[in-house]
Scaffold this motif. Structure first.
Motif, short mmCIF file in Angstrom:
data_model
loop_
_atom_site.label_atom_id
_atom_site.label_comp_id
_atom_site.label_asym_id
_atom_site.label_seq_id
_atom_site.Cartn_x
_atom_site.Cartn_y
_atom_site.Cartn_z
N TYR A 95 -0.05 2.61 51.28
CA TYR A 95 0.84 3.59 50.68
C TYR A 95 2.20 3.60 51.38
N PHE A 96 3.24 3.92 50.62
CA PHE A 96 4.51 4.38 51.16
C PHE A 96 4.63 5.86 50.80
N SER A 97 4.79 6.73 51.78
CA SER A 97 5.04 8.14 51.51
C SER A 97 6.55 8.35 51.45
N VAL A 98 7.04 8.64 50.25
CA VAL A 98 8.48 8.69 49.99
C VAL A 98 8.99 10.08 50.34
N SER A 99 9.86 10.15 51.31
CA SER A 99 10.34 11.41 51.86
C SER A 99 11.77 11.68 51.42
N SER A 100 12.03 12.90 51.03
CA SER A 100 11.04 13.87 50.60
C SER A 100 11.69 14.83 49.62
N TYR A 101 10.84 15.31 48.70
CA TYR A 101 11.23 16.41 47.82
C TYR A 101 11.08 17.72 48.57
N ARG A 102 11.88 18.73 48.18
CA ARG A 102 11.84 20.01 48.87
C ARG A 102 11.51 21.12 47.89
N ILE A 109 12.01 22.45 42.41
CA ILE A 109 11.93 21.37 43.39
C ILE A 109 13.27 20.64 43.42
N SER A 110 13.83 20.49 44.60
CA SER A 110 15.14 19.86 44.72
C SER A 110 15.09 18.40 44.27
N ASN A 161 6.37 21.72 37.83
CA ASN A 161 7.51 20.87 38.20
C ASN A 161 7.05 19.64 38.98
N LEU A 162 6.10 19.84 39.90
CA LEU A 162 5.60 18.72 40.68
C LEU A 162 4.89 17.71 39.79
N LEU A 163 4.04 18.19 38.90
CA LEU A 163 3.35 17.28 37.97
C LEU A 163 4.35 16.52 37.11
#
Length: 395
Positions: A95-102, A109-110, A161-163
């Motif tokens: 995995y790559f954890s893509v940083s980051s939504y706020r 969500i930004s 929003n996240l979905l």
């Protein structure tokens, strides 16, 4: 079979190659060295297998016997060379954890300009994980998470929003990195996870959380809060947790010492594995160290973050020998700057990373996670590929 050479005074790539019966070119390739740079006494190098035929045989055999683990690395979406980092490190990662939504308190969500990096990940054998935080740009906000935990309208808005983002961008999963929440909100966080996790999973998404290091339910490590992180509940609710076992010794505003000392990591693992299934724990490790000016005053001073290869280069420039703390399992060196100020640098090398990667085998963990891509550390990736087989999902 992993061999690590420690450079002695007067050593060259060629003398080390002769000592181990390998080619100088292979040593340079695996450690990303060039002929024009002298080695630093105390520097640790990964030694390749001593013949191509043996190496190929060993690779075939080790694929049978090496533990197969999941690997993750955090990557900052808006970093200038993020796409190049994806292509470079994808072979080593699940995995790559893509940083980051706020997250915002009202459930919005930004925005994040992650299109290029996510599209690059999709062209590899790795999978993109969306990181969502309660970070404001300056600090982690417990006010934001309390609102999400207690306000049903804000929480539902956040979930929708996240979905929407994850479906639109075709993410594989999410890493919820809510930190420094109010300790009294611990059960509220659990209930939040119990609400959001089924919604995400029914849409086919993997769910993980980042948890602060603790050695007991009420004893956080170093500067971390973590009392809001209920290890047992997280282990029960989500697919896996990323255990942030870094900055648990020295940190940028803390005491000059190893960033991820093995005895402390072991204490954290002793507790975490007592309440979370081992196969749900991914051990988080640092790809950085710190340079502290001495004497260090935590009220006014901040250490400089430095990468492993940067640290070796600085030792070379300053004429310093690298020493090794066999208790902490970490390298360090001291030097004086042009102003006559003393500095101490603690960082990671092949020896320190192998000591921590050995814990993945010892505790039979799900895998390992790195924070954060962007600083050169070729020895780590050579070790990782020698010690483990990397889990990959079918596209």
């Amino acid at each position: 079979m992993v061999e690590i050479a420690v450079v002695n005074v007067g050593d060259t790539i060629w003398t080390i190659a002769n000592r181990y019966g390998v080619s100088a070119e292979d040593i340079m390739n695996i450690n990303e060295l060039t002929e024009d740079l002298s080695l630093v006494p105390g520097q640790a190098l990964v030694i390749p297998s001593n013949s191509r035929q043996f190496y190929q045989y060993y690779e075939r055999r080790s694929n049978i016997f090496r533990n197969r683990i999941e690997t993750n690395a955090y990557i900052r979406a808006e970093e200038q060379n993020a796409v190049n980092l994806v292509y470079k490190y994808a072979p080593y990662l699940t995995y790559f954890s893509v940083s980051s939504y706020r997250a915002l308190a009202n459930g919005e969500i930004s925005a994040l300009d992650d299109t290029a990096v996510v599209n690059a990940i999709k062209q590899t054998t790795a999978k993109p994980i969306l990181v969502i935080t309660n970070f404001t740009g300056e600090e982690f906000s417990p006010e934001i998470t309390r609102e999400l935990f207690t306000n049903e309208v804000a929480r539902d808005n956040f979930i929708e929003n996240l979905l929407a983002i994850m479906i639109e961008k075709n993410y594989f999963g999410v890493n919820i990195d809510f930190e420094e929440n109010y300790p009294e909100d611990r059960e509220l966080y659990n209930e939040f996870l119990r609400t959001i996790t089924p919604r995400l999973k029914e849409n086919g998404f993997l769910v993980s959380t980042a948890i602060a290091p603790k050695i007991s339910p009420s004893q956080p490590v170093a500067w971390f809060g973590g009392l809001d992180h209920d290890y047992a509940a997280h282990g029960e609710i989500v697919d896996f947790v990323i255990l942030m076992a870094y900055d648990i010794g020295g940190w940028f505003s803390g005491p000059p010492q190893a960033v991820s000392p093995v005895p402390t990591v072991r204490e954290v693992l002793n507790y975490s594995t007592s309440v979370i299934p081992n196969d749900k724990i991914i051990l988080g490790l640092p790809l950085y160290g710190y340079d502290w000016q001495l004497p260090f005053d935590p009220d006014v001073d901040f250490a400089e973050t430095i990468g492993p290869r940067e640290a070796v280069n600085r030792a070379r420039q300053q004429g310093a020998n690298i020493e090794y703390d066999f208790n902490a399992e970490a390298p360090f060196f001291t030097y004086y700057d042009e102003g006559g100020n003393e500095h101490i640098v603690w960082f990671e090398d092949a020896r320190s990373m192998k000591a921590k990667l050995d814990l993945v085998n010892e505790y039979d963990l799900r895998g390992v996670s790195y924070f954060v891509l962007g600083r050169n550390f070729p020895e780590n990736w050579a070790l990782l590929s020698k010690m483990f087989s990397i889990e990959k999902y079918n596209n």
